[in-house]
Design a protein around this motif. Structure first.
Motif, short mmCIF file in Angstrom:
data_model
loop_
_atom_site.label_atom_id
_atom_site.label_comp_id
_atom_site.label_asym_id
_atom_site.label_seq_id
_atom_site.Cartn_x
_atom_site.Cartn_y
_atom_site.Cartn_z
N GLU A 1 0.82 -1.21 0.00
CA GLU A 1 0.00 0.00 0.00
C GLU A 1 0.85 1.26 0.00
O GLU A 1 0.46 2.28 -0.58
N SER A 2 2.01 1.18 0.62
CA SER A 2 2.85 2.38 0.71
C SER A 2 3.85 2.47 -0.45
O SER A 2 4.65 3.40 -0.50
N SER A 3 3.79 1.53 -1.40
CA SER A 3 4.77 1.54 -2.49
C SER A 3 4.40 2.49 -3.62
O SER A 3 5.16 2.64 -4.57
N GLY A 4 3.25 3.13 -3.51
CA GLY A 4 2.87 4.09 -4.54
C GLY A 4 1.66 3.64 -5.32
O GLY A 4 1.05 2.62 -5.04
N GLU A 5 1.35 4.44 -6.31
CA GLU A 5 0.18 4.16 -7.15
C GLU A 5 0.42 2.92 -8.00
O GLU A 5 1.52 2.72 -8.52
N SER A 6 -0.62 2.15 -8.17
CA SER A 6 -0.51 0.98 -9.03
C SER A 6 -0.64 1.40 -10.49
O SER A 6 -1.16 2.46 -10.81
N LYS A 7 -0.13 0.54 -11.36
CA LYS A 7 -0.19 0.81 -12.80
C LYS A 7 -1.12 -0.22 -13.42
O LYS A 7 -1.28 -1.32 -12.90
#
Length: 84
Positions: free
Chosen positions: A59-65
């Motif tokens: 969740e904290s790794s950034g926006e999903s692609k």
């Protein structure tokens, strides 16, 4: 490792279940069965903690692609070809 004696109370159904586990040969006595249950509970809690940590990191790794199935298949095929 020191041992500690505990007294527990079981329902008739629970007691019969424990006895059946011992009679089936899975465990030598009540204590072995209870210790096995505790080990399994500890392992389950550890796995759950690892899963929760992975979710937090995800969740904290950034926006999903957007998922590109075609690119995934192409990369997989390349890996298979390279392993031949």
């Amino acid at each position: 490792m020191g041992m500690h004696r505990k007294t527990i109370t079981l329902t008739e159904q629970q007691n019969n279940w424990v006895k059946s586990q011992i009679e089936s040969g899975h465990f030598g006595n009540d204590s072995e069965y209870i210790r096995d249950l505790i080990r399994k509970d500890q392992q389950a809690k550890e796995h759950l903690a690892i899963l929760r940590q992975a979710l937090v990191e995800g969740e904290s790794s950034g926006e999903s692609k957007p998922l590109d199935i075609s690119a995934i298949k192409t990369a997989g095929r390349k890996r298979i070809d390279a392993a031949k």
